[in-house]
Design a protein around this motif. Structure first.
Motif, short mmCIF file in Angstrom:
data_model
loop_
_atom_site.label_atom_id
_atom_site.label_comp_id
_atom_site.label_asym_id
_atom_site.label_seq_id
_atom_site.Cartn_x
_atom_site.Cartn_y
_atom_site.Cartn_z
N CYS A 7 -14.48 4.01 12.27
CA CYS A 7 -13.36 4.26 13.18
C CYS A 7 -11.99 4.06 12.52
O CYS A 7 -11.86 3.27 11.60
CB CYS A 7 -13.47 3.32 14.39
N PHE A 10 -7.63 3.20 12.82
CA PHE A 10 -6.86 2.12 13.44
C PHE A 10 -6.15 2.54 14.72
O PHE A 10 -5.76 1.70 15.52
CB PHE A 10 -5.83 1.56 12.44
N ASN A 11 -5.93 3.85 14.91
CA ASN A 11 -4.92 4.21 15.93
C ASN A 11 -5.42 4.19 17.36
O ASN A 11 -4.61 4.11 18.27
CB ASN A 11 -4.26 5.56 15.58
N LYS A 70 -18.53 0.48 12.45
CA LYS A 70 -17.53 -0.17 11.59
C LYS A 70 -16.17 0.15 12.17
O LYS A 70 -15.63 1.24 11.97
CB LYS A 70 -17.61 0.33 10.15
N GLU A 103 -10.70 -1.96 9.88
CA GLU A 103 -10.47 -3.35 9.46
C GLU A 103 -9.08 -3.81 9.87
O GLU A 103 -8.74 -4.97 9.77
CB GLU A 103 -10.67 -3.49 7.93
N ARG A 104 -8.25 -2.85 10.36
CA ARG A 104 -6.88 -3.21 10.73
C ARG A 104 -6.78 -3.67 12.19
O ARG A 104 -5.77 -4.26 12.57
CB ARG A 104 -5.95 -2.03 10.46
N VAL A 151 -18.21 1.31 4.06
CA VAL A 151 -18.43 2.75 4.26
C VAL A 151 -19.45 3.27 3.25
O VAL A 151 -20.38 4.00 3.59
CB VAL A 151 -17.09 3.51 4.15
N PHE A 161 -17.24 9.95 11.99
CA PHE A 161 -16.04 9.43 11.34
C PHE A 161 -14.81 10.01 12.01
O PHE A 161 -14.75 11.22 12.28
CB PHE A 161 -16.01 9.80 9.84
N VAL A 162 -13.81 9.18 12.22
CA VAL A 162 -12.49 9.66 12.64
C VAL A 162 -11.48 8.94 11.78
O VAL A 162 -11.52 7.71 11.66
CB VAL A 162 -12.22 9.37 14.13
N GLY A 163 -10.56 9.68 11.15
CA GLY A 163 -9.56 9.03 10.32
C GLY A 163 -8.83 10.03 9.44
O GLY A 163 -8.69 11.21 9.80
N SER A 164 -8.41 9.56 8.29
CA SER A 164 -7.56 10.37 7.42
C SER A 164 -8.37 11.42 6.66
O SER A 164 -9.59 11.30 6.51
CB SER A 164 -6.84 9.47 6.42
N ASN A 176 -13.61 13.90 12.05
CA ASN A 176 -12.30 14.38 12.53
C ASN A 176 -11.20 13.83 11.64
O ASN A 176 -11.16 12.62 11.39
CB ASN A 176 -12.06 13.92 13.97
N LEU A 177 -10.30 14.69 11.22
CA LEU A 177 -9.32 14.30 10.18
C LEU A 177 -7.89 14.37 10.73
O LEU A 177 -7.66 14.27 11.92
CB LEU A 177 -9.49 15.23 8.97
N CYS A 211 -3.42 11.26 16.65
CA CYS A 211 -3.79 12.48 15.92
C CYS A 211 -3.35 13.71 16.71
O CYS A 211 -3.30 14.80 16.17
CB CYS A 211 -5.28 12.53 15.67
N GLU A 222 1.20 15.05 7.13
CA GLU A 222 1.13 14.33 8.40
C GLU A 222 1.98 13.06 8.26
O GLU A 222 1.73 12.26 7.36
CB GLU A 222 -0.32 13.96 8.71
N PHE A 257 -13.94 17.36 21.99
CA PHE A 257 -12.69 17.32 21.22
C PHE A 257 -12.82 18.36 20.12
O PHE A 257 -13.61 18.20 19.20
CB PHE A 257 -12.50 15.91 20.65
P1 NAD Z 1 -8.29 5.91 7.43
O1 NAD Z 1 -8.98 7.09 6.88
O2 NAD Z 1 -7.41 5.12 6.56
O3 NAD Z 1 -9.38 4.90 8.00
C1 NAD Z 1 -10.43 5.34 8.84
C2 NAD Z 1 -11.70 4.59 8.48
O4 NAD Z 1 -12.10 4.97 7.16
C3 NAD Z 1 -11.52 3.08 8.48
O5 NAD Z 1 -12.62 2.50 9.11
C4 NAD Z 1 -11.41 2.73 7.02
O6 NAD Z 1 -11.97 1.47 6.72
C5 NAD Z 1 -12.21 3.83 6.33
N1 NAD Z 1 -11.65 4.19 5.01
C6 NAD Z 1 -10.34 4.27 4.68
N2 NAD Z 1 -10.20 4.66 3.39
C7 NAD Z 1 -11.44 4.84 2.92
C8 NAD Z 1 -11.96 5.25 1.65
N3 NAD Z 1 -11.16 5.55 0.64
N4 NAD Z 1 -13.29 5.34 1.50
C9 NAD Z 1 -14.11 5.05 2.53
N5 NAD Z 1 -13.67 4.65 3.75
C10 NAD Z 1 -12.37 4.55 3.94
O7 NAD Z 1 -7.52 6.41 8.74
P2 NAD Z 1 -6.52 5.56 9.63
O8 NAD Z 1 -5.25 5.38 8.90
O9 NAD Z 1 -7.22 4.35 10.17
O10 NAD Z 1 -6.31 6.55 10.87
C11 NAD Z 1 -5.26 7.47 10.94
C12 NAD Z 1 -5.74 8.87 10.62
O11 NAD Z 1 -6.78 9.22 11.51
C13 NAD Z 1 -4.66 9.94 10.81
O12 NAD Z 1 -4.73 10.84 9.75
C14 NAD Z 1 -5.06 10.61 12.13
O13 NAD Z 1 -4.64 11.93 12.27
C15 NAD Z 1 -6.54 10.51 12.05
N6 NAD Z 1 -7.14 10.61 13.37
C16 NAD Z 1 -7.75 11.79 13.67
C17 NAD Z 1 -8.31 11.96 14.94
C18 NAD Z 1 -8.97 13.25 15.29
O14 NAD Z 1 -9.74 13.27 16.24
N7 NAD Z 1 -8.71 14.33 14.56
C19 NAD Z 1 -8.24 10.92 15.88
C20 NAD Z 1 -7.61 9.72 15.50
C21 NAD Z 1 -7.07 9.59 14.24
#
Ligand code: NAD
Length: 505
Positions: free
Chosen positions: A154, A156-157, A180, A183-184, A216, A230-233, A254-255, A288, A388, A455
């Motif tokens: 997951c 942080f946002n 998971k 961590e923030r 991860v 996975f949702v994140g960067s 989702n990125l 996002c 972004e 979504f």
């Molecule tokens: P992030 O990618 O930094 O972290 C997300 C998860 O990935 C965390 O649990 C983190 O521990 C893990 N992670 C981070 N770097 C990693 C690496 N190098 N290798 C393996 N795992 C790693 O994202 P964030 O900063 O927590 O969240 C913000 C991002 O999430 C923004 O880009 C936002 O657009 C995106 N987001 C997308 C959606 C969507 O549905 N498209 C929804 C919410 C957030």
């Protein structure tokens, strides 16, 4: 709840086999309140033994959980929904403290996740298979079966919403989940785990493990984990999608995003301006689906001064403060990155109409605050447009026609969300047809579908060309595999005594 300094911060624990377990690690990640930078808790980088224990627990729980009746799982989900409602404020307070968003916005974070859990209560009608009499005395039936142990990673946002995009559907369909959290800000996920246990989720059906990239990698490499959400960067998501797929796992990822608002001259001006300012700066732009990019068509470029005036009315403050509209951004590093992107816009020739850099609410001089910021005269080649920003920054571009707006938006690599503001059904219809982004709002600034839909971001906002969407029917597909059974119940015995070997024609 408040932003007061915690005298003795308590370490965040793993949640294994329905128990809170203190980690034996010697690697801890400090978690600070973004409004003050006071230490809130320390989050463990879980050891390999702890990560393995979580998967052992899930694997052990799975046969009985898979065999549990659908009604049993549904009843647990009903109870979980009730408990989340009961603990709504507590969940929101944890989010405000660890993530920074305002308390009222944090309540929305919980609600959007809760709605997925509520929809999951309808599993008894959603999980039906198909049956067809395919030949004389022969019928084929399809069943949806769980995958086994699955994992969620997951961001942080949305510390409650994203865990709840995964937990209800993963478990109600009969899977065991390793989660998971970021961590923030893992606090909300920990409260949800406590509530899931109270709701009756058996030992091992939900395990929570903490950590960063090392956790991860463990999830990707562990063969007993069959699927990853996975949702994140972009960076982490593309890596997890590629490596997870290579290991034979089902992955939904989702990125990032860059969501555009297209403003037509015939739009309702007041409602449009309010919608844009709310969706650009709410949650300090750390959504996002934040409406971070404005495309002003024709004379609507003259609306910019009023947008600036409305943005100035927003109160930037600690998230627990009465009347706060936006809180801090997640970390000092994030603040530096956002401020750097604002400066890049200025250096590239954009006009800084409103500068939120350096803003410090009087009570919170040490927080990671950035005030609403507006850049106009932005061009698609500029870094502030291409990247972004994930902060309270609205970048504005000007075009003459709807076609130009559509072409500009479609040329962007991302396709999470988009909105058009107009009073013309014909214009909205053309926009809806020709625009490529996956979630389209018509006079709706943040068109996130409720959980009876999925979504549906697309292009580079989702890994692997989409398809594996979160929640809704697609979410159920993600967490289940189809089994088909073809049965022949002859009403009479065969007349021949020799077997046939060719395919029936
Ligand atoms: P992030 O990618 O930094 O972290 C997300 C998860 O990935 C965390 O649990 C983190 O521990 C893990 N992670 C981070 N770097 C990693 C690496 N190098 N290798 C393996 N795992 C790693 O994202 P964030 O900063 O927590 O969240 C913000 C991002 O999430 C923004 O880009 C936002 O657009 C995106 N987001 C997308 C959606 C969507 O549905 N498209 C929804 C919410 C957030």
């Amino acid at each position: 709840m408040s932003h007061e300094k915690i005298a003795s911060p308590v370490n965040t624990k793993n949640f294994i086999d329905n128990q809170l377990v203190e980690s034996n690690t010697d690697l801890w990640i400090d978690l600070h309140d973004p409004a003050t930078n006071n230490l809130v808790t320390r989050v463990p980088q879980s050891t390999d033994a702890e990560l393995k224990a979580a998967v052992d627990s899930a694997a052990k729980a799975w046969p009985a959980w898979k065999a549990a009746s659908l009604l049993t799982r549904q009843q647990i989900m009903f109870r979980l929904v009730g408990l989340i409602r009961q603990h709504w404020d507590r969940l929101a307070a944890s989010i405000t403290l660890e993530q920074g968003k305002t308390f009222s916005d944090a309540k929305g974070d919980v609600l959007r996740g809760l709605q997925v859990a509520e929809t999951a209560c309808g599993i008894t009608t959603q999980l039906t298979g198909e049956v067809l009499e395919v030949a004389k005395d022969m019928e084929t039936r399809s069943y949806r079966e769980p995958l086994g142990v699955v994992a969620a990673i997951c961001p942080f946002n949305f510390p409650a919403m994203i865990p709840l995009w995964c937990l209800p559907l993963a478990t109600v369909t009969g899977n065991c989940l390793i989660m998971k959290p970021s961590e923030r800000d893992p606090g909300a996920a920990m409260i949800i785990a406590e509530l899931a246990k109270e709701a009756g989720l058996p030992d091992g059906v939900l395990n929570i493990v903490h950590g960063a990239a090392k956790t991860v990698d463990f999830i990707i490499d562990e063969p007993r984990i069959k699927a990853i959400s996975f949702v994140g960067s972009d960076k982490a998501g593309k890596y997890i999608y590629a490596r997870g797929s290579e290991k034979g796992k089902r992955v939904q990822a989702n990125l990032g995003a860059k969501n555009h608002a297209c403003v037509m001259p015939d739009a309702n001006k007041n409602a449009t301006l309010n919608a844009i300012v709310g969706a650009a700066f709410g949650a300090a732009g750390q959504r996002c689906m934040a409406l971070s990019t404005l495309v002003l068509v024709g004379e609507t470029r003259n609306w910019l001064p009023e947008i600036v005036e409305r943005a100035k009315l927003l109160k930037v403050n600690g998230g627990f403060e009465e009347g706060a509209d936006l809180g801090p951004v997640i970390s000092p590093q994030s603040k530096v990155r956002i401020e750097g992107l604002i400066q890049s816009g200025v250096d590239d020739g954009a006009t800084l109409l409103l500068d939120g850099r350096g803003y410090k609410p009087p009570k919170y001089p040490n927080g990671n605050f950035v005030g609403p910021t507006i850049l106009s005269n932005v061009k698609p080649s500029m870094r502030c447009y291409k990247e972004e920003i994930f902060g309270p920054v609205l970048v504005c571009l000007e075009v003459e026609t709807l076609d130009e707006a559509i072409n500009l938006i479609n040329a962007n690599e991302y396709g999470n969300g988009v909105a058009i503001f107009t009073n013309s059904g014909a214009v909205a219809g053309k926009f809806q047809r020709d625009i490529e982004a996956g979630q389209v709002g018509i006079n709706v600034p943040i068109p996130v579908p409720l959980p009876m839909f999925s979504f549906t971001g697309n292009k580079n906002s989702i890994a692997g060309n989409g398809g594996n969407y979160f929640y809704g029917k697609a979410g159920l597909n993600f967490y289940t595999q189809l089994k088909t059974v073809t049965a022949l119940w002859r009403s009479e015995d065969a007349v021949n005594t020799k077997a046939t070997v060719h395919m029936p024609t």
